[in-house]
Design a protein around this motif. Structure first.
Motif, PDB file in Angstrom:
ATOM      1  N   LEU A  66     126.538  23.962 -94.241  1.00 37.34           N
ATOM      2  CA  LEU A  66     125.962  24.985 -95.128  1.00 37.34           C
ATOM      3  C   LEU A  66     126.378  24.734 -96.572  1.00 37.34           C
ATOM      4  O   LEU A  66     125.580  24.941 -97.496  1.00 37.34           O
ATOM      5  CB  LEU A  66     126.435  26.373 -94.673  1.00 37.34           C
ATOM      6  N   TYR A  69     124.141  22.218 -98.022  1.00 37.87           N
ATOM      7  CA  TYR A  69     122.832  22.818 -98.302  1.00 37.87           C
ATOM      8  C   TYR A  69     122.885  23.626 -99.604  1.00 37.87           C
ATOM      9  O   TYR A  69     121.986  23.534-100.440  1.00 37.87           O
ATOM     10  CB  TYR A  69     122.426  23.711 -97.140  1.00 37.87           C
ATOM     11  N   TYR A  70     123.935  24.412 -99.756  1.00 38.64           N
ATOM     12  CA  TYR A  70     124.071  25.211-100.979  1.00 38.64           C
ATOM     13  C   TYR A  70     124.173  24.320-102.220  1.00 38.64           C
ATOM     14  O   TYR A  70     123.625  24.637-103.275  1.00 38.64           O
ATOM     15  CB  TYR A  70     125.321  26.083-100.890  1.00 38.64           C
ATOM     16  N   HIS A  85     118.344  34.235-100.125  1.00 36.92           N
ATOM     17  CA  HIS A  85     118.511  32.874 -99.617  1.00 36.92           C
ATOM     18  C   HIS A  85     119.814  32.756 -98.829  1.00 36.92           C
ATOM     19  O   HIS A  85     119.860  32.132 -97.761  1.00 36.92           O
ATOM     20  CB  HIS A  85     118.522  31.914-100.809  1.00 36.92           C
ATOM     21  N   ALA A  89     120.160  31.880 -94.906  1.00 34.19           N
ATOM     22  CA  ALA A  89     120.929  30.684 -94.547  1.00 34.19           C
ATOM     23  C   ALA A  89     122.099  31.043 -93.638  1.00 34.19           C
ATOM     24  O   ALA A  89     122.439  30.292 -92.715  1.00 34.19           O
ATOM     25  CB  ALA A  89     121.439  29.998 -95.809  1.00 34.19           C
ATOM     26  N   SER A  90     122.708  32.217 -93.869  1.00 37.98           N
ATOM     27  CA  SER A  90     123.830  32.649 -93.030  1.00 37.98           C
ATOM     28  C   SER A  90     123.375  32.949 -91.608  1.00 37.98           C
ATOM     29  O   SER A  90     124.070  32.620 -90.638  1.00 37.98           O
ATOM     30  CB  SER A  90     124.504  33.885 -93.645  1.00 37.98           C
ATOM     31  N   THR A  93     122.659  29.658 -89.928  1.00 34.81           N
ATOM     32  CA  THR A  93     123.931  28.986 -89.640  1.00 34.81           C
ATOM     33  C   THR A  93     124.645  29.640 -88.454  1.00 34.81           C
ATOM     34  O   THR A  93     125.234  28.957 -87.609  1.00 34.81           O
ATOM     35  CB  THR A  93     124.844  29.016 -90.881  1.00 34.81           C
ATOM     36  N   SER A 139     129.918  32.716 -97.251  1.00 35.22           N
ATOM     37  CA  SER A 139     128.994  32.295 -98.303  1.00 35.22           C
ATOM     38  C   SER A 139     129.284  33.004 -99.618  1.00 35.22           C
ATOM     39  O   SER A 139     129.283  32.391-100.690  1.00 35.22           O
ATOM     40  CB  SER A 139     127.544  32.571 -97.881  1.00 35.22           C
TER      41      SER A 139
END
Length: 358
Positions: A66, A69-70, A85, A89-90, A93, A139
């Motif tokens: 992740l 990706y970030y 976002h 994404a979380s 994941t 995150s």
């Protein structure tokens, strides 16, 4: 602009080492807490140790992906979009984490738990919301730390850029020193060789000192006032070849100011301006008076000449103003608002004064 990829050099190796240290420590603590909670209910069964270690390892792997990706996709220009976002994404994941966990645990449940539960996969996936919350918290913390790091690097880069710009401006100002003085001095010395060889030799020594000084000063931010006075004396001695007995110089220098520091060439530029636009315009010549004294928290340096303070709309005054503006800008670059510069009429004629912090 990517908030995790700043446009200035950073120490990537140190950043990665710090990330992995915090990553392992953070999820390691979560693993211990998770194990402690589960063991309380199952009376310290070894299966729960395996279960917690596998989950912690899966979280380390998926949140590391992740992070990648970030670094490549997350943008800071739209806050709402960024938050959405991160939530999406979380969730993805978390699902990936639980699927990876299930792939390891489900086929080996007999060896781990000594039983075979057909609904184990579904039970594992039901834990995804809780894991999503943990990943979202990860995150948010990751983003906050990276923003703080970016701000720190940005401030350092801005400071470095400002320093570089200041140095470049000073170099430009120093390069604007009137070159006609050198040419006139050489021509005057050449004419003097036939009349007075010893004096011509002395003048060549003065000229070499002035040229050496101007070539070396760009390496120093500040110099002592005594050094500046030395070069001013050399400069005035060279000008005396052209003005002969029409140029008189007086010095009124407080001894305690001789060791104080100032930007190089500012006094020389004041004297040059006084000779060129003051004494040089007078048929009978005149006097230049240099004063240096302390007044409370200020160091006052003035250069007076027998010339006349021209009107601001006079073209000659405009040409003179170029050199004076040079001095003002150099003082502003070095001292900011702690310094000042004035040009006014005096009993002698015209007085230029600098006020510098002690």
């Amino acid at each position: 602009m990517n908030i995790f990829q700043p446009e200035y050099p950073v120490n990537t190796r140190n950043n990665n080492a710090l990330f992995w240290f915090l990553q392992i420590i953070g999820w390691g603590l979560f693993t211990l807490l998770n194990l402690a909670g589960r063991q309380y209910f199952v009376h310290f069964h070894v299966s729960e140790l395996i279960n917690s270690l596998v989950l912690g390892s899966c979280l380390i792997i998926t949140t590391s992906l992740l992070r990648k990706y970030y670094q490549s996709r997350l943008n800071s220009t739209h806050i709402v979009k960024t938050i959405g976002h991160m939530i999406l994404a979380s969730i993805v994941t978390a699902c990936l984490t639980m699927m990876l966990f299930a792939v390891i645990i489900v086929p080996n449940q007999m060896a781990i738990f000594k039983s075979n539960d057909q609904l184990l996969f579904q039970q594992i996936m039901l834990s995804a919301p809780m894991i999503a919350f943990l990943v979202l918290a990860w995150s948010a913390l990751y983003t906050m730390l990276k923003k703080q790091q970016q701000l720190k690097h940005s401030q350092q880069a801005q400071k470095h850029l400002s320093h570089s710009l200041k140095e470049a401006q000073l170099d430009v100002f120093l390069s604007q020193i009137n070159p006609h003085f050198i040419f006139n001095a050489i021509n005057n010395i050449r004419a003097l060789i036939l009349e007075d060889a010893d004096k011509a030799r002395d003048m060549l020594a003065h000229l070499s000192e002035v040229m050496r000084y101007t070539m070396q000063i760009d390496k120093e931010k500040l110099i002592s006032f005594s050094e500046e006075i030395d070069i001013v004396e050399q400069y005035i001695a060279l000008n005396s070849l052209q003005f002969e007995d029409k140029l008189t110089t007086e010095y009124n220098l407080a001894p305690e100011t001789m060791s104080l520091l100032l930007p190089p060439m500012v006094l020389q530029l004041l004297v040059e301006n006084a000779i060129k636009h003051g004494i040089g315009k007078l048929t009978a010549g005149g006097i230049i008076k240099i004063t240096s004294e302390l007044h409370q928290e200020h160091w006052l340096i003035s250069v007076e000449n027998s010339g006349e303070l021209l009107a601001k709309n006079n073209p000659k005054q405009a040409r003179s103003g170029v050199g004076l503006n040079n001095i003002k800008q150099r003082l502003a670059l070095v001292y900011g608002k702690k310094s000042s510069f004035t040009l006014e009429s005096s009993d002698i004629g015209v007085k230029a004064m600098m006020s510098l912090p002690r």
